[in-house]
Write an enzyme that holds these catalytic residues in place. Structure first.
Site, PDB file in Angstrom:
ATOM      1  N   SER A 199      -9.670   1.845   2.800  1.00  0.00           N
ATOM      2  CA  SER A 199      -8.911   2.369   1.843  1.00  0.00           C
ATOM      3  C   SER A 199      -7.779   1.947   1.161  1.00  0.00           C
ATOM      4  CB  SER A 199      -8.263   3.688   2.923  1.00  0.00           C
ATOM      5  OG  SER A 199      -7.268   2.967   3.723  1.00  0.00           O
ATOM      6  N   SER A 239      -9.893  -0.535   6.631  1.00  0.00           N
ATOM      7  CA  SER A 239      -9.494  -0.459   5.461  1.00  0.00           C
ATOM      8  C   SER A 239      -8.683  -1.440   5.073  1.00  0.00           C
ATOM      9  CB  SER A 239      -8.321   0.751   5.575  1.00  0.00           C
ATOM     10  OG  SER A 239      -9.000   1.993   5.858  1.00  0.00           O
ATOM     11  N   LYS A 278       0.873  -1.175  -0.055  1.00  0.00           N
ATOM     12  CA  LYS A 278       0.035   0.142   0.048  1.00  0.00           C
ATOM     13  C   LYS A 278       0.850   1.328   0.164  1.00  0.00           C
ATOM     14  CE  LYS A 278      -4.041   1.959   2.636  1.00  0.00           C
ATOM     15  NZ  LYS A 278      -4.872   1.675   3.762  1.00  0.00           N
TER      16      LYS A 278
END
Lengths: 485, 95, 482
Positions: free
Chosen positions: A153, A177, A78
């Protein structure tokens, strides 16, 4: 089976058996990313050179006799994990040109285990969002339906793994997330206990809630990745100095006698009934495996959203003050004075949702409102923690839906941020309390994946992975791939 | 209690966020919606409840007083928007 | 109207740790800009603080030395504001739960009395960097070497009533932190900085007046001048019908005036909240016991011991105990010569004026404690007189000999104690001053005293100061009376 269809575990055997080399695997996946990702927008940066050099080194290490489970395993991070000399953007314009001068502990640990980093994954800007629509680099699409969101997210992580671009990815979870995008893309995703995975180099959204964790196609792969990611880090004061369990060994534990709690608050208004049914379907399977089930109550759950939307923005408002155009990142053109430098660099550099949360947090901490907002939210936080402590006196595991709804259409909730906030209802309590949570595939509704969430007491990641793995031994949901990928 | 335009401007200033003229009304509405969601919290009785700042309620670990960092100025300033003579440059600071 | 001044001081003492409070960078003063600024100090995204154990220990030392309550749980908070020398956009400090609670410090005033000043609290925090205002084509330069240096902010009660008391208090804090070895006290380098909260009120009024805060005054002399100036300004303002505004002011030593500071966060809404990257600091009793056992003798204790053990006056004991270096020097001199009073006189007299003249600290003294002690031994055994000793001292200071004995030998300063030689010399002196001898003998007792001094003077002159003054006196008396 094509190489991109392999799980981490299968890759490990393939590499060990010399069916293919890490370099061949890496080349094949890099080509696939290049061909397929334009449909998804899951990568912000593809680190081809780095990947090939890591793959080469993994092959050399293997030739020299090493045989780690992740040696040569391709993954991606990420884009809020700092990676040395690679753009680390948090999907924000304000980090334009930010080639991090250091590696996050998670990145370092995984690299040491021999993983090959294929790139940096798209996300909601600064991890603020649950649809991956707030990225400066554009929205990510759900491989199960390209008109729908992949969740957020960690939306890029979820989409890339679900579309078989990579077997597994890192993510972070501040209010759901990891778990929510895992649910919306038919993956297994784990948010560990707060403090289990180092936050050093993981760009903060809300420091007391953020936790890094794995997203993968099944629990076994999550266990492999977590084993390498987790552990004490002296560079993070909130990291916990406690030995790691052997997650892989724990997978095969039988479930006989497992006491499962079904919180009645998780099945109330707002839940898509079809999702509720899938959850009950999982419960039935677990019963067959020897678990017992009882209804429990988490009476303060409904207060979690307001408390979360005070605490997270408050911490974020302060955490994001360092993005000021002075030492790194975006700086506005020709600032006329200091105030102009700050206001335009930040005004132009941050996206709408980030600015919104900074403002909510600034307001909640400001003179005269601190007690009514911040202190109140922290009191509620304790009530929520207390609910879990009480519940875990009665049961070993809590089960419920990960999300109240299926993946929604891109743009559908843009007009009303509050409606998107409500999607976090089932996941944020685990962050407020700091307990571990896992989402795993539980079936499909209208061709879209449904996730079920398991919650366990502090530091019982092994139990979560064990239950998910046992369930995945008797079901096939997690093996389903989206059509065309 | 709803935020007004002037409140939003004040918050934006505290947070050093430049808002365009056009952004202000929309931001005011959205913030009021969010605060509406948050205000539901006020109905909860939290009398006597100790605020919880960290989920694990652990305590701070201390680091031995040792210098292990070395000069990395060149690397760190390579990503800075404006530097000169080893200093970060900003518009004139007036005391 | 009679006005009363009310002063409270906030002293920032830089703790003399090797590394910074939350990072492992060096804290050395004067390094090239930004060469001691690590990822953490620069506020790089993703970095996290870890607290320096030594900073905690030093704060505890201070707390124990002022008899304060040490909080078993203390918490770091963030003070949020934007400023280019503050890389994270917040300063990590302590707000509601400081490490050191209420304590006190006794100060000696010029009239010899002792006053107790309350200390409200002392807390740990990180220092900011520096903005350099040299002009880089209209820009300022930021150096973050100092960012993250540990500070102990020591907040006094508003117990101070004059600029002189304020200086005495700062000096006492200065001495204390140096005794404890927790701060080098170098005010010129900013290791000890002082913010003065000053207000005035009509004498007899219970409520405080509105205060102004004078920021960053960095010498004892400026503290006194800045406060005196500010007091005068406030009194004149009120007497002219105006009102003091609560504000931050800067002292300009060149103009000897304070002026209002407009910068920093005008709104002053710092949005303090507990730092989520740091956990509560727990101080165990066993740790405190260990720190207490390691405390050195403190100024007050030392003063009392000097009085009791050496019979020094309160004044001498106070002066000698004022700094650890001075006290150590004095004790070293005394251990060589075994005469505390002579040692005290020499340290406070000749040595202090020498140091003052050359603007030296006592640890830079050109005359070592061993040299001075050795010299005093020669006074005591009558090898030299007190007067000759001053010459020997000067010669030692000028490096004209390694020991007093060497100087005495080389310069032939040894006292003449051979009574035959002294008598012969006296005979010459009396013969040369026959007229005065006649007058002396004709005078009454009252006049003789003064005249006797004349003969002594002549005799010492003739001997170039080397004749033993006691013997000169005795023999001279005999000769004149005979």
């Amino acid at each position: 089976m094509s190489m991109h269809e392999l799980t981490l575990r299968q890759i490990a055997s393939g590499l060990a058996n010399k069916d293919f080399s890490a370099t061949e695997l890496t080349q094949s996946l890099l080509a696939r990313i290049q061909a397929v990702d334009p449909q998804l927008n899951s990568f912000i940066t593809v680190t081809e050179e780095l990947a090939l050099s890591q793959a080469k080194s993994a092959d050399e290490r293997r030739a020299a006799g090493e045989n780690g489970a992740l040696l040569g395993a391709p993954i991606a991070h990420k884009d809020l994990f700092c990676t040395r000399n690679v753009l680390t953007s948090c999907a924000s314009k304000i980090l334009s040109g930010f080639k991090a001068p250091y590696d996050a502990t998670v990145v370092e640990k995984l690299a040491a285990a021999g993983t090959v980093t294929l790139g940096k994954l798209n996300m909601d800007e600064f991890a603020m969002g649950s649809a991956n629509e707030s990225s400066h680099f554009g929205p990510v699409k759900n491989p199960w339906d390209l008109t729908r969101v992949p969740g957020g997210s960690s939306g890029g992580s979820a989409a890339a793994v679900a579309a078989r671009l990579i077997p597994a990815a890192t993510g972070t979870d501040t209010g759901g997330s990891i778990r929510q995008p895992a649910a919306l893309t038919n993956l297994t995703g784990l948010k560990p206990t707060y403090g289990r995975v180092s936050r050093w180099g993981m760009i903060a959204y809300a420091s007391s809630l953020d936790q890094g964790g794995p997203l993968a196609r099944n629990a076994e792969d999550c266990a492999l990745l977590l084993q390498a990611m987790a552990g004490f880090d002296p560079k993070d004061s909130t990291s916990v100095d406690q030995p790691l369990d052997d997650y892989l060994a724990a997978l095969s534990q039988p479930l006989a006698g497992l006491r499962i709690g079904l919180p009645r608050e998780y099945f109330g208004a707002g839940l898509d009934a079809r999702i509720g049914e899938k959850v009950l379907g999982v419960v039935e399977e677990l019963k067959k495996l020897g678990a017992t089930v009882k209804e429990i109550s988490l009476p303060n759950m409904q207060h979690a959203i307001p408390a979360y939307y005070v605490i997270a923005p408050a911490e974020a408002s302060s955490n994001l003050s360092r993005f000021d155009g002075v030492r790194f990142g975006y700086r506005c053109e020709n600032p006329v004075n200091l105030e102009d430098l700050y206001k335009r660099s930040r005004g132009e550099g941050f996206g709408t949702e980030v600015k919104r949360r900074i403002m909510v947090g600034t307001y909640a901490l400001s003179a005269g409102y601190y007690d009514a907002y911040y202190i109140k939210a922290q009191q509620i936080r304790r009530l929520i923690k207390n609910d879990f402590v009480a519940a875990f006196n009665e049961v070993d595991l809590i089960i419920g839906p990960t999300t109240p709804n299926l993946a929604w259409k891109i743009g559908e909730k843009n007009a009303d941020p509050v409606s998107a906030y409500l999607e976090d209802i089932y996941t944020i309590t685990a962050n407020l309390a700091g307990i571990p949570g896992l989402s795993m595939p539980a079936g499909f509704v209208d061709g879209l994946p449904v996730g079920v969430q398991l919650l366990a007491p502090y530091f019982q990641e092994a139990r979560l992975l064990n239950v998910a793995h046992q369930y995945q031994q008797v079901t096939e949901w997690h093996t389903q791939a989206p059509t065309g990928f | 209690m709803a935020l007004e335009r002037s409140d939003v401007e004040k918050i934006a200033h505290l947070a050093r966020l430049g808002l365009t003229e056009a952004e202000v009304p929309q931001t005011t509405d959205t913030l009021n919606n969010i605060l509406g969601l948050i205000d539901a919290m006020q109905a909860v009785d939290t009398t006597g409840i100790e605020p919880l700042a960290h989920p694990l309620e652990a305590t701070q670990r201390l680091r031995a007083d040792m210098v292990t960092e070395t000069n990395q100025r060149e690397a760190y300033q390579a990503i800075a928007p404006a530097v000169e003579s080893g200093l970060y440059l900003v518009p004139k600071v007036i005391e | 109207m009679q006005w009363e001044t009310v002063i409270g001081l906030e002293i920032h003492a830089q703790l003399s740790t090797q590394s910074k409070i939350f990072s492992a960078s060096a804290t050395t003063f004067g390094a090239e800009p930004n060469t001691q600024a690590s990822l953490v100090d620069l506020g790089m995204p993703g970095t996290l603080p870890v607290l320096n154990a030594e900073a905690v220990r030093m704060a505890c030392k201070f707390g124990l030395a002022i008899d304060a309550h040490i909080a078993p749980h203390n918490i770091f908070a963030r003070k949020n504001y934007f400023y280019p020398d503050l890389p994270k956009g917040y300063q990590t400090s302590q707000m509601d739960h400081p490490i050191v609670g209420k304590g006190h410090l006794d100060i000696s005033l010029e009239d010899g009395t002792v006053k107790r000043i309350g200390i409200t609290r002392a807390h740990l925090e990180e220092d900011a960097g520096k903005s350099l205002h040299e002009d880089f084509h209209g820009m300022s330069g930021i150096d973050l070497n100092r960012a993250g240096t540990p500070l102990l902010e020591i907040v006094s009660e508003p117990d101070i009533r004059s600029a002189k008391e304020a200086v005495a208090y700062v000096k006492a804090i200065h001495a204390l932190v140096r005794y404890l070895g927790i701060c080098d006290g170098n005010m010129a380098e900013g290791s000890l900085r002082c913010d003065c909260n000053v207000s005035v009120r009509p004498k007899g009024q219970a409520e405080f007046g509105t205060r102004a805060e004078i920021k960053n005054v960095n010498s004892f002399r400026f503290i006194e001048k800045a406060i005196n100036h500010e007091v005068q300004r406030q009194i004149e303002l009120i007497e002219d019908g105006g009102q003091v505004v609560q504000e931050t002011r800067l002292y300009d030593p060149n103009k000897d005036q304070t002026r209002s500071m407009r910068s920093k966060e005008e709104a002053n809404d710092y949005r303090y909240f507990p730092c989520p990257d740091l956990l509560p600091v727990v101080i165990e009793q066993s740790f405190l016991d260990e720190v207490r056992a390691s405390l050195p003798e403190l100024p007050v204790q030392k003063r009392e011991r000097f009085e009791a053990q050496f019979g020094l006056s309160a004044y001498d004991a106070t002066v000698l105990a004022a700094s650890r270096e001075m006290a150590d020097y004095f004790e070293a001199v005394n251990s060589v010569c075994g005469d505390a009073k002579l040692a005290a006189n020499w340290v406070m007299g000749e040595l202090s004026s020498l140091l003052n003249k050359d603007n030296l600290e006592i640890d830079q003294s050109p005359v070592s404690a061993e040299q001075l002690g050795g010299m005093i031994l020669r006074i005591k055994d009558n090898t030299i007189s007190g007067k000759i000793a001053k010459m020997v001292f000067e010669a030692l200071a000028a490096g004209e000999g390694a020991t007093a004995d060497e100087v005495i030998e080389k310069k032939g300063l040894k006292q003449v104690t051979d009574s035959g030689a002294i008598e012969a010399m006296l005979d010459e002196v009396l013969a040369a001053n026959a007229e005065q001898v006649e007058q002396y003998r004709a005078s009454d007792e009252a006049k003789r005293g003064k005249m006797f001094g004349f003969f002594v003077g002549q005799a010492m002159k003739a001997s170039k100061g080397k004749a033993n003054p006691g013997q000169v006196n005795e023999l001279l008396k005999k000769k004149l009376e005979s």
